[in-house]
Design a protein around this motif. Sequence first.
Motif, PDB file in Angstrom:
ATOM      1  N   ASN A 341      51.509  18.039  26.825  1.00 47.34           N
ATOM      2  CA  ASN A 341      52.066  16.984  27.663  1.00 47.34           C
ATOM      3  C   ASN A 341      52.923  16.097  26.762  1.00 47.34           C
ATOM      4  O   ASN A 341      52.514  15.740  25.644  1.00 47.34           O
ATOM      5  CB  ASN A 341      50.950  16.164  28.300  1.00 47.34           C
ATOM      6  N   ILE A 342      54.096  15.720  27.245  1.00 49.05           N
ATOM      7  CA  ILE A 342      55.053  14.983  26.427  1.00 49.05           C
ATOM      8  C   ILE A 342      55.252  13.587  27.009  1.00 49.05           C
ATOM      9  O   ILE A 342      55.522  13.429  28.202  1.00 49.05           O
ATOM     10  CB  ILE A 342      56.425  15.694  26.371  1.00 49.05           C
ATOM     11  N   LYS A 343      55.132  12.572  26.127  1.00 50.31           N
ATOM     12  CA  LYS A 343      55.414  11.198  26.536  1.00 50.31           C
ATOM     13  C   LYS A 343      56.397  10.604  25.531  1.00 50.31           C
ATOM     14  O   LYS A 343      56.122  10.558  24.336  1.00 50.31           O
ATOM     15  CB  LYS A 343      54.129  10.369  26.556  1.00 50.31           C
ATOM     16  N   GLU A 344      57.555  10.161  26.031  1.00 45.97           N
ATOM     17  CA  GLU A 344      58.558   9.592  25.113  1.00 45.97           C
ATOM     18  C   GLU A 344      58.167   8.169  24.735  1.00 45.97           C
ATOM     19  O   GLU A 344      57.716   7.381  25.576  1.00 45.97           O
ATOM     20  CB  GLU A 344      59.937   9.621  25.757  1.00 45.97           C
ATOM     21  N   LEU A 345      58.361   7.821  23.470  1.00 47.01           N
ATOM     22  CA  LEU A 345      58.060   6.491  22.942  1.00 47.01           C
ATOM     23  C   LEU A 345      59.349   5.849  22.429  1.00 47.01           C
ATOM     24  O   LEU A 345      60.265   6.548  21.982  1.00 47.01           O
ATOM     25  CB  LEU A 345      57.044   6.579  21.792  1.00 47.01           C
ATOM     26  N   THR A 346      59.400   4.544  22.459  1.00 47.65           N
ATOM     27  CA  THR A 346      60.593   3.857  21.942  1.00 47.65           C
ATOM     28  C   THR A 346      60.634   3.888  20.423  1.00 47.65           C
ATOM     29  O   THR A 346      61.715   3.931  19.822  1.00 47.65           O
ATOM     30  CB  THR A 346      60.625   2.404  22.430  1.00 47.65           C
ATOM     31  N   THR A 347      59.466   3.833  19.795  1.00 47.72           N
ATOM     32  CA  THR A 347      59.374   3.877  18.326  1.00 47.72           C
ATOM     33  C   THR A 347      58.241   4.815  17.927  1.00 47.72           C
ATOM     34  O   THR A 347      57.321   5.059  18.719  1.00 47.72           O
ATOM     35  CB  THR A 347      59.097   2.481  17.734  1.00 47.72           C
ATOM     36  N   PRO A 348      58.261   5.331  16.680  1.00 47.39           N
ATOM     37  CA  PRO A 348      57.147   6.171  16.213  1.00 47.39           C
ATOM     38  C   PRO A 348      55.946   5.306  15.854  1.00 47.39           C
ATOM     39  O   PRO A 348      55.606   5.127  14.680  1.00 47.39           O
ATOM     40  CB  PRO A 348      57.748   6.881  14.995  1.00 47.39           C
ATOM     41  N   ASP A 349      55.304   4.762  16.878  1.00 42.41           N
ATOM     42  CA  ASP A 349      54.251   3.760  16.701  1.00 42.41           C
ATOM     43  C   ASP A 349      52.891   4.446  16.550  1.00 42.41           C
ATOM     44  O   ASP A 349      52.406   5.096  17.479  1.00 42.41           O
ATOM     45  CB  ASP A 349      54.242   2.824  17.917  1.00 42.41           C
ATOM     46  N   LEU A 350      52.279   4.269  15.376  1.00 44.09           N
ATOM     47  CA  LEU A 350      50.977   4.877  15.143  1.00 44.09           C
ATOM     48  C   LEU A 350      49.903   4.317  16.069  1.00 44.09           C
ATOM     49  O   LEU A 350      48.910   4.992  16.343  1.00 44.09           O
ATOM     50  CB  LEU A 350      50.544   4.662  13.688  1.00 44.09           C
ATOM     51  N   ALA A 351      50.097   3.103  16.550  1.00 43.18           N
ATOM     52  CA  ALA A 351      49.102   2.513  17.450  1.00 43.18           C
ATOM     53  C   ALA A 351      48.945   3.367  18.707  1.00 43.18           C
ATOM     54  O   ALA A 351      47.828   3.552  19.212  1.00 43.18           O
ATOM     55  CB  ALA A 351      49.500   1.087  17.819  1.00 43.18           C
ATOM     56  N   ALA A 352      50.047   3.889  19.221  1.00 41.02           N
ATOM     57  CA  ALA A 352      49.978   4.744  20.410  1.00 41.02           C
ATOM     58  C   ALA A 352      49.233   6.035  20.103  1.00 41.02           C
ATOM     59  O   ALA A 352      48.463   6.535  20.934  1.00 41.02           O
ATOM     60  CB  ALA A 352      51.382   5.050  20.911  1.00 41.02           C
TER      61      ALA A 352
END
Length: 483
Positions: A341-352
Motif C-alpha cells: 500500500n502506498i501513501k505519499e508524504l510531503t517529506t521523508p518524515d521518520l515520525a510517520a
Amino acid sequence: MARLYPFRALRYDPARVNMEDVVTQPYDKITPAMQQLYYEASPYNLIRIILGKHEPGDTDPQDFLPYGEQAHNVYTRAAETLREWRRDRVLAEEAEPAVYGYSQTYEVPGTGAAAGQTETRERRGFIALGHLYDYADKVVYRHEQTFPKHKSDRLALFKATRAYCEQIYMLYSDPAFTAEKLIFGASGPGKDFSGKIGPDTAPADLAITDEYNVVHRLWKITDPHIINLLLTAMADKKLIIADGHHRYETSVAYAKERSAQLKLPFKQAIPGDEDSSPSVIADGDTRSTLPTPAFPEAAMMMTFVNMDAPGITILPTHRVVHGLPSFSSPDFITKASAFFNIKELTTPDLAALNATPGTAFLAATGDGNYLLTPKPDVIAAALKGISPRQAQLDVVQLHSIILDKLLGLDQDTITRLGNVRYIREPAEATALVASGEADIAFLIKPITLDQLRDISLSGDVMPQKSTDFYPKLLSGLAIYALD
C-alpha cells in the motif's frame, strides 16, 4: 557448552601514551577520513595494525605468493609494528590472567537537545576469551550473512600478527544477572549500588571518552574465585554474535587449520579434562585453577553482554540505491503498488514511519516520498520459500521484494556492483537522493532484540547490515596475543 577463559592481555602503557589517542572504532566502521585522523592522533594509534595504509609496490599476502617470494604489504607492516611496540613496552603483557568488566555510557542517537529529550544508557558486559565453535555445535549462533572478501582480509591480518586487537560482540541470556553481580557488585539492573563491593565502588582501571562522546570504562578482575564462578555460570549459555561475524568465521577456519597442524582436537578445551568446567578442578590438583584453551588459536577475544540487562540499543541501517540504469520513480511506485500500500508524504518524515505499526518502509526519491506498508497475502505468496520468522522482517521484505524483485538487485549483484550503500543517519541518506547522487533511499525501522534472538536461535540468517548495535566496542582496550 560455552567455554570461556581469562587471559594475560597486552595493554597499552598509559605512562607512554594518551589512551584516547590510540584506541579506535572497529575496523569495518572506519572511513578513510577517520583512518587519517587516527594516523595523525598518535604514532602508536592501533590503526597501524588493524587497518594500515596501502603503499605502492605492496604484494599479495604470503599465502598467495610463489614459493620463495617475501610479502610486503599492510599485513607485514602491521606485524612488524606490533613487534616493535611490544619490544619497546608501549604494549605490555599483564602479569596475571584476567577478565575485564566493561561498561559504555552513551546518549541514545536521535535523542538530545535537538530532539527535545535526552536519553542516556549504560551497557555493561565483560571481556574474556571465548572458545571457537562451528555453528553446527549449537553454542554460537549467527544472525546475518557474511562475504568471502571480508574474511580473507581478516585472515591475512591475523596470520601475520597472530593477535586479536578487536573483540567479537557476543549476546547471551541470563535473567539472574549473574555476571553483573560478580563483576559489578550489583544486585540487579536498576538497583542501588551504594555499599556494594566491586567496581561500582572502586574507580575504573581505565576510562576513555571516544569521538562519539561514549564513555568506556574497564575494570580488571584477577581473583581466581570470582573468575571461576563467572566461567561456570556462563557454561550453559547460548551465544549470539551481535557484531563480528566475519572475524568469528575467519577464526574458526584458522583454529581448525591449526588443530590439524598441531594434531590437537579442535573442540578440546583443557587437555585431559572431559568436562572442562572450572568446577571440576579439585583441591590439590597440580593444574592451574584457571582454565586455558588447548592451543592459543582455539579461542578468541570477545565481549559478552546480557540481553536481559538494560542498555542495549539497536539502530536501523538505511539503504541508499544508486547507479540504476534509467531509474524512474513513477515506474517504481507502480511496480511496488502490487506488493505494498502506498501513501505519499510531503517529506521523508521518520515520525510517520515509526508511528506505523508492523512492517513499513519510507522510500525517498527525487520526485516524492512514499510510505510503503505490505499487502499481507501478496507478500506471503512472494516469500513462500522463506521461513515465516524471516518473511515478517522489514529488512527481509526490503531485500527480497523491493531490491531483488522490483529493482533487480539480488545479493550477488549488490556484492558485485556495489549499488547499495548502508547508512545510519536518515538525513544523510535522503540528502544523497536530493543531490542526485542516488536514485532512491529506503528508511527502515530497527530490528528488535526479540526478533534477533528468534531468528538466530532458529538457525535463520538475515541480510547483511540488518543490525547496527550502538555504541561499538572500542579496539585497543586489550589485545590477545597468541605468541
